[in-house]
Design an enzyme around this catalytic site. Structure first.
Site, PDB file in Angstrom:
ATOM      1  N   GLU A 123       0.313  -1.225   0.434  1.00  0.00           N
ATOM      2  CA  GLU A 123       0.201  -0.027   0.294  1.00  0.00           C
ATOM      3  C   GLU A 123       1.054   0.951   0.056  1.00  0.00           C
ATOM      4  O   GLU A 123       0.518   2.162  -0.660  1.00  0.00           O
ATOM      5  CB  GLU A 123      -1.345   0.272   1.543  1.00  0.00           C
ATOM      6  CG  GLU A 123      -1.845   0.844   1.608  1.00  0.00           C
ATOM      7  CD  GLU A 123      -2.925   1.332   0.091  1.00  0.00           C
ATOM      8  OE1 GLU A 123      -3.209   2.915   0.548  1.00  0.00           O
ATOM      9  OE2 GLU A 123      -2.918   0.669  -0.301  1.00  0.00           O
ATOM     10  N   GLU A 171       1.335   6.092  -6.725  1.00  0.00           N
ATOM     11  CA  GLU A 171      -0.105   7.099  -7.720  1.00  0.00           C
ATOM     12  C   GLU A 171       0.585   8.196  -7.958  1.00  0.00           C
ATOM     13  O   GLU A 171       0.083   9.154  -8.912  1.00  0.00           O
ATOM     14  CB  GLU A 171      -1.224   6.653  -6.648  1.00  0.00           C
ATOM     15  CG  GLU A 171      -1.965   5.403  -6.646  1.00  0.00           C
ATOM     16  CD  GLU A 171      -3.220   4.987  -6.048  1.00  0.00           C
ATOM     17  OE1 GLU A 171      -3.960   4.684  -6.325  1.00  0.00           O
ATOM     18  OE2 GLU A 171      -2.763   6.247  -4.743  1.00  0.00           O
TER      19      GLU A 171
END
Length: 580
Positions: free
Chosen positions: A453, A460
């Site tokens: 994560e 991102e």
């Protein structure tokens, strides 16, 4: 993925549509457009962001309008491919979310009948098809063509000299807001909040005609009634509140999101009982939700001794679960197409289905037999932060309740210390990250999904290539990437795996890779091996999982800001992935 807004009432429609589209920017888009009726049909379309447009669409006249933000699927981002799309006589305008899978076949038929297409999109077949059926009753024309559309859609349609707005939905979300002598439609509830708290969620197969004095909904040609839902969120919640970016605001909202979700899960007795009685559990999810689900699998197997596997939504069809399994679909938006498709398949195979989502009335809630709502509140930034923490909170509380409160202390510990890690000085770690082309994140046990994560957040929003690994996997290939230009972010806390994790970190340092370590503030051995040591309070393993996740979110955020990235709307990404 895209955003759509519609309005019919006593206000000028264009400003309402523009404001609504701005509230949906988080979904991601490359172009936008608005159409209004006055009673002539007027259009305004632009490439790029609404805030960057040289000409606003607010000059369009009329009290009926539709708007759209497009995320390119069929055809490059361009003004021509932007919605709304019109028929050849420019009398009918359509905005569309979803994908028309048989558009090529439909397009060939229309071209054989003399239609010339202006765009490369799949959507343009829709206004041309409606025009062939339209004789004054817009709903009848739309209803006539819906059966031949294969795929998914949320549609808003206008016709010149027709004082109605027609909406239809199949596989893509659409909600109607009931105002005072006005109606507002949107892809989700955010565009509605400024005008009303009352909403109607359309279901698959619904087609509706909305007038200034009322609305009617039909399904398969028969009138239907849909319940009116009271929206819980407020317009103020969706604003930045003085923070530079929505992402930073949402990071700081995590203590409340964590606590609120813990509280609500305590009341979900039926949901908990269904898991308690399961022989085995399969969790289907995508992206951040999949990483949160992996934390759940570790918890379930370790604390509750219930076999639990995690399958990516897009891969579930290739090895579906036996019908005896309990299947849980996890989706922040409740609109993730791959996860919903997996849940439907599981249901068809006879499995019991549950859902975990943050959005009331979302599509996944109509598939699952029981739903657990997390309490993150609206999340605007594309990069998920508080929705991840809320999912982890839900999974930890489920584990706690299933195990007769075995981790009650740890949950209280997280609530106590979570605010303390929101303002750490990460500047030295940020310097190492901004200079890198590749970053590796490593952890063992529950810190493995935390590593994945953390890497996902970094790639991102900073556009730096980053990968998360189980620390034991480094020697099976990734060691070849280690160099002085490849920083490694490792999580190393005093627990059963501490000795082997320290060995991994020392092996990394022997390859001259810069090391950023997350650990206890009093760990002198870790201080000696790490180039940068980020210190956490002396918490349990479960506490460190949550606190480390929040720190890695902040590391990604500050790195992206230092590199001048568009933090809230990173390139090529959309918040809600509503197509497979």
């Amino acid at each position: 993925m895209c955003g759509i807004v519609g309005y019919i009432g006593y206000r000028q429609a264009a400003p309402v549509c523009t404001s609504g589209l701005l509230s949906l920017e988080y979904r991601g888009y490359d172009s936008f457009g608005i159409a209004t009726l006055s009673p002539a049909l007027s259009l305004c379309k632009h490439l790029g962001k609404i805030s960057d447009a040289k000409t606003s669409a607010n000059h369009l006249e009329g009290q009926i309008g539709i708007g759209h933000t497009r995320w390119a699927t069929h055809g490059v981002p361009s003004e021509i491919n932007a919605h709304p799309h019109v028929d050849r006589n420019k009398k009918i305008a359509v905005v569309h979310n979803g994908i028309i899978e048989n558009y090529a076949e439909l397009k060939r038929g229309l071209e054989e009948r003399g239609v010339v297409f202006a765009s490369q999109t799949d959507t343009e077949v829709i206004p041309h098809l409606i025009a062939e059926k339209y004789t004054g009753d817009l709903l009848a024309a739309v209803t006539a063509i819906l059966p031949i559309l294969k795929g998914s859609y949320a549609l808003l349609i206008l016709a010149e000299d027709n004082e109605t707005l027609v909406a239809a939905r199949k596989g893509s979300p659409l909600v109607l807001g009931l105002g005072d002598k006005e109606y507002i439609l949107g892809s989700d509830a955010l565009p509605l909040l400024e005008y009303t708290k009352k909403a109607v969620y359309f279901e698959d197969g619904d087609a509706a005609v909305i007038r200034k004095d009322g609305y009617e909904i039909y399904n398969a040609g028969a009138p239907v009634s849909r319940p009116v839902t009271e929206l819980e969120w407020s317009a103020d919640v969706a604003r930045k509140g003085g923070f530079q970016h929505y992402m930073l605001k949402e990071i700081f909202e995590q203590p409340d999101a964590f606590a609120n979700t813990l509280s609500v899960v305590k009341r979900c007795n039926e949901f908990i009982d269904q898991i308690r009685n399961a022989h085995s559990v399969t969790v289907v999810a995508c992206g951040t939700s999949a990483n949160a689900s992996m934390v759940f699998s570790y918890l379930m197997e370790r604390v509750c001794h219930i076999p639990t596997r995690v399958v990516l939504g897009s891969e579930f069809k290739y090895f579906p679960t036996p019908g005896t399994d309990l299947v849980i679909g996890v989706s922040q938006s409740g609109e993730t197409a791959d996860t919903i498709a997996a849940l439907k398949l599981a249901k068809n195979l006879g499995a019991q289905t549950l859902a975990v989502t943050n959005v009331l009335g979302s599509s996944i809630t109509r598939v699952a037999s029981s739903v657990l709502y997390t309490r993150a509140g609206p999340e605007i930034s594309v990069a998920a932060t508080k929705s991840f923490i809320s999912q982890v909170a839900a999974f930890m509380q489920i584990t706690n309740l299933l195990s007769d409160h075995q981790i009650e202390f740890e949950l209280a510990e997280i609530r106590r210390y979570l605010p303390d890690v929101l303002s750490l000085d990460l500047s030295k770690a940020v310097e190492l990250c901004t200079a890198a082309d590749t970053l590796l994140y490593i952890g063992r046990g529950m810190f493995y999904p935390v590593a994945m994560e953390g890497a996902l957040k970094m790639k991102e929003i900073s556009y730096i290539h980053a990968e998360g690994y189980a620390a034991g996997e480094l020697k099976h290939g990734p060691f070849a990437l280690l160099s002085p230009e490849t920083p490694v972010i490792g999580m190393c806390f005093p627990d059963a795996v501490y000795p082997v994790m320290m060995s991994n970190l020392k092996e990394i340092k022997a390859r001259s890779a810069p090391l950023i370590a997350l650990g206890r503030k009093d760990d002198k051995d870790l201080d000696e091996v790490a180039d940068v040591c980020i210190s956490l309070p002396a918490v349990s393993e479960y506490g460190a999982v949550v606190l480390s996740s929040v720190i890695l979110q902040q590391l990604a955020y500050h790195t992206a800001v230092a590199l001048g990235r568009d933090v809230d709307m990173p390139r090529n990404l959309a918040k809600s992935v509503t197509v497979e």
